[in-house]
Design a protein around this motif. Structure first.
Motif, short mmCIF file in Angstrom:
data_model
loop_
_atom_site.label_atom_id
_atom_site.label_comp_id
_atom_site.label_asym_id
_atom_site.label_seq_id
_atom_site.Cartn_x
_atom_site.Cartn_y
_atom_site.Cartn_z
N ASP A 40 -21.96 14.78 9.37
CA ASP A 40 -22.74 15.68 8.54
C ASP A 40 -24.18 15.64 9.02
OD1 ASP A 40 -23.12 17.58 6.57
OD2 ASP A 40 -22.56 16.27 4.90
N ARG A 41 -24.91 16.71 8.76
CA ARG A 41 -26.31 16.82 9.17
C ARG A 41 -27.20 16.45 7.98
NH1 ARG A 41 -29.19 16.80 13.80
NH2 ARG A 41 -31.11 17.96 13.59
N PHE A 42 -28.20 15.60 8.21
CA PHE A 42 -29.10 15.13 7.18
C PHE A 42 -30.54 15.45 7.55
CE2 PHE A 42 -25.40 12.73 6.31
CZ PHE A 42 -25.49 12.22 5.01
N GLY A 43 -31.30 15.94 6.59
CA GLY A 43 -32.73 16.07 6.77
C GLY A 43 -33.40 14.74 6.50
N PRO A 44 -34.71 14.63 6.78
CA PRO A 44 -35.41 13.37 6.50
C PRO A 44 -35.42 13.08 5.01
CG PRO A 44 -36.95 15.10 7.17
CD PRO A 44 -35.58 15.65 7.34
N GLY A 45 -35.11 11.84 4.63
CA GLY A 45 -35.09 11.46 3.23
C GLY A 45 -33.94 12.04 2.44
N GLU A 46 -32.92 12.54 3.11
CA GLU A 46 -31.80 13.16 2.40
C GLU A 46 -30.73 12.13 2.06
OE1 GLU A 46 -29.74 17.42 2.30
OE2 GLU A 46 -30.40 16.73 4.26
N ALA A 47 -30.28 12.16 0.82
CA ALA A 47 -29.26 11.24 0.33
C ALA A 47 -28.05 12.05 -0.12
CB ALA A 47 -29.81 10.43 -0.83
N ARG A 48 -26.85 11.54 0.17
CA ARG A 48 -25.63 12.23 -0.23
C ARG A 48 -24.61 11.24 -0.79
NH1 ARG A 48 -25.85 15.88 4.63
NH2 ARG A 48 -26.97 17.67 3.79
N VAL A 49 -23.81 11.77 -1.72
CA VAL A 49 -22.67 11.04 -2.26
C VAL A 49 -21.43 11.82 -1.87
CG1 VAL A 49 -21.48 10.25 -4.33
CG2 VAL A 49 -23.98 10.12 -4.21
N TYR A 50 -20.48 11.15 -1.23
CA TYR A 50 -19.19 11.73 -0.85
C TYR A 50 -18.12 11.04 -1.67
CZ TYR A 50 -21.81 13.21 3.31
OH TYR A 50 -22.74 13.75 4.16
#
Length: 193
Positions: A171-181
Motif C-alpha cells: 500500500d502507498r502511504f503519505g508522510p505521517g499516515e497511519a492505517r488499520v487493516y
C-alpha cells in the motif's frame, strides 16, 4: 507533545527502556496542541489535526499502550477537532481493543525507511496497524504468517480493501499516515473519515 510523526515512537521507545516488568502504558485519546501544554502562546497554535491525533493514538497502540483514559474540559471545547475527530478515534480504538490483547509476531515490512508495524488477533479475526512515521511518501510491503490464508483486508475508516497474496500486500502511504487493516467485517462498517 509535538505533531512530529516521530515524537510518539521516540517517547514509546524510551518508555520501554525504563519500564519495569509488568508495567503498562496507557494512551489518552484527546485533542492536543502546543499551546495546551504551554509550549506556545495561547491563540498562536491550533490543536493538532485529526490525522495527527489519530496517528499518535495508533502509534502508541502499536508500541504497546493497552489502557485507555480519556478526558475533556471546557478548555478544549471550542476546538472543532475535539467534536469532530476524537469520537471516531475512540471508535477505532474500541474496535481494536479485542485484538490488542492478542498481539502476534510483528509483521515483516519492506520499505525505504523505518515503519511502525503491529498485528493482533482475537476471535479468529486479525488486525494490523501500520504507520509511516518518517518523512516522505512510500510504498510499503507488509507480510505476516497470520495472513497466509487471507485474500483481502478491509482498510478501516477508508472504505476500501487491499488484496493479499501469499500472506503479503502493498500500500502507498503519505508522510505521517497511519492505517488499520483487518479481516473483521465490522471494520468495514466504521464510518469513512
Amino acid at each position: 507533545y509535538s505533531p512530529d510523526p516521530e515524537y510518539v515512537p521516540n517517547f514509546m521507545k524510551r518508555c520501554h527502556e525504563v519500564m519495569g516488568r509488568g508495567q503498562g502504558i496507557m494512551v489518552t485519546p484527546w485533542t492536543s496542541s502546543g499551546e495546551a501544554h504551554f509550549t506556545t502562546a495561547w491563540g498562536t497554535a491550533p490543536p493538532y489535526s485529526y490525522r495527527t491525533m489519530r496517528m499518535q493514538v495508533l502509534e502508541a497502540l502499536a508500541y504497546g499502550a493497552r489502557g485507555f483514559t480519556g478526558y475533556t474540559s471546557a478548555f478544549y471545547m471550542p476546538e472543532v477537532e475535539l467534536r469532530y475527530g476524537l469520537p471516531h478515534i475512540w471508535r477505532e480504538a474500541r474496535f481494536l481493543e479485542p485484538t490488542l490483547a492478542g498481539t502476534l509476531a510483528k509483521p515483516t515490512v519492506e520499505a525505504d525507511a523505518e515503519v511502525i508495524a503491529w498485528a493482533g488477533s482475537a476471535g479468529g479475526q486479525t488486525s494490523l496497524i501500520i504507520v509511516n512515521h518518517k518523512p516522505g511518501s512510500r510504498t510499503i510491503k507488509i507480510s505476516s504468517p497470520a495472513l497466509a490464508k487471507v485474500k483481502s483486508l478491509h482498510v478501516v475508516s477508508e472504505g476500501r480493501n487491499v488484496l493479499v497474496a501469499g500472506g503479503a500486500f502493498s500500500d502507498r502511504f503519505g508522510p505521517g499516515e497511519a492505517r488499520v487493516y483487518t479481516t473483521d467485517p465490522a471494520g468495514a462498517k466504521l464510518p469513512k473519515m
